[in-house]
Design a protein around this motif. Structure first.
Motif, PDB file in Angstrom:
ATOM      1  N   ILE A 119     -56.197  11.790  74.657  1.00 16.85           N
ATOM      2  CA  ILE A 119     -56.934  13.006  74.302  1.00 16.85           C
ATOM      3  C   ILE A 119     -58.359  12.579  73.973  1.00 16.85           C
ATOM      4  CG2 ILE A 119     -56.941  15.065  72.868  1.00 16.85           C
ATOM      5  CD1 ILE A 119     -54.062  14.275  72.011  1.00 16.85           C
ATOM      6  N   GLY A 127     -60.722  17.301  73.113  1.00 17.82           N
ATOM      7  CA  GLY A 127     -59.358  17.826  73.118  1.00 17.82           C
ATOM      8  C   GLY A 127     -58.774  17.982  74.509  1.00 17.82           C
ATOM      9  N   TYR A 157     -56.609  16.775  77.674  1.00 16.06           N
ATOM     10  CA  TYR A 157     -55.444  15.922  77.845  1.00 16.06           C
ATOM     11  C   TYR A 157     -55.490  15.172  79.169  1.00 16.06           C
ATOM     12  CZ  TYR A 157     -53.604  19.078  74.281  1.00 16.06           C
ATOM     13  OH  TYR A 157     -53.440  19.826  73.154  1.00 16.06           O
ATOM     14  N   GLN A 183     -55.681  23.097  80.008  1.00 22.75           N
ATOM     15  CA  GLN A 183     -55.343  22.523  78.703  1.00 22.75           C
ATOM     16  C   GLN A 183     -54.364  23.405  77.926  1.00 22.75           C
ATOM     17  OE1 GLN A 183     -56.448  19.343  78.240  1.00 22.75           O
ATOM     18  NE2 GLN A 183     -57.121  19.740  80.325  1.00 22.75           N
ATOM     19  N   THR A 224     -61.133  13.663  67.858  1.00 25.31           N
ATOM     20  CA  THR A 224     -60.323  14.693  68.504  1.00 25.31           C
ATOM     21  C   THR A 224     -59.915  15.751  67.478  1.00 25.31           C
ATOM     22  OG1 THR A 224     -59.432  13.106  70.074  1.00 25.31           O
ATOM     23  CG2 THR A 224     -58.164  15.102  69.755  1.00 25.31           C
ATOM     24  N   SER A 272     -55.180  19.501  68.669  1.00 27.21           N
ATOM     25  CA  SER A 272     -54.810  18.918  69.965  1.00 27.21           C
ATOM     26  C   SER A 272     -53.745  17.837  69.796  1.00 27.21           C
ATOM     27  CB  SER A 272     -56.038  18.324  70.645  1.00 27.21           C
ATOM     28  OG  SER A 272     -56.997  19.308  70.894  1.00 27.21           O
TER      29      SER A 272
END
Length: 150
Positions: free
Chosen positions: A64, A68, A70, A86, A115, A119
């Motif tokens: 991450i 935020g 992925y 996301q 981050t 998330s």
């Protein structure tokens, strides 16, 4: 007048020296190439003190970044890939697909130090719902901290 032809010498090309040069070049490229497991996703891991976890050749890695976003990589894939969107459902669908292979694989969450907490919690929650038991967080060792064993 009688002309005599010169005898032609047989011309040989020695390949041994060419093979030597090729081996030297191959050795040079092998030594100078870096094999880096991390991909182009640049993250700064949070710092922590502790012992290093066992290194498994196969694992499921979710990275991450600081925004935020992925990125998912399983032990079979050599490179992490960004999820198309996301959303929680997309993450769950991809983890379900990966968990059909093996749910005993270590699940590693590599989150940037900046981050958003939500998330990380979303990934942790989805991994637990899918059935991963061995969930760990990737960190880096704190600079300036020394272990003291007494």
């Amino acid at each position: 007048m009688k002309f005599q032809r010169k005898r032609r010498e047989k011309v040989d090309i020695t390949l041994i020296s060419m093979i030597d040069v090729l081996f030297v070049l191959l050795l040079f490229f092998m030594v100078s190439t870096t094999f880096n497991r991390h991909t182009e996703v640049k993250i700064k891991l949070p710092e922590a003190n502790g012992k290093e976890a066992d290194n498994h050749p196969k694992s499921v890695n979710v990275t991450i970044d600081e925004k935020g976003v992925y990125f998912l990589m399983s032990g079979n894939e050599g490179q992490s890939r960004r999820l198309p969107d996301q959303k929680r459902e997309t993450l769950m669908r991809e983890l379900v697909r990966l968990s059909q292979e093996e749910k005993e694989l270590p699940f590693i969450i590599s989150a940037d130090a900046k981050t958003p907490h939500q998330s990380v919690m979303t990934v942790l929650d989805v991994a637990g719902q899918v059935g991963f038991d061995h969930i760990t967080f990737a960190t880096q060792e704190s600079e300036g901290s020394e272990e003291t064993d007494k």
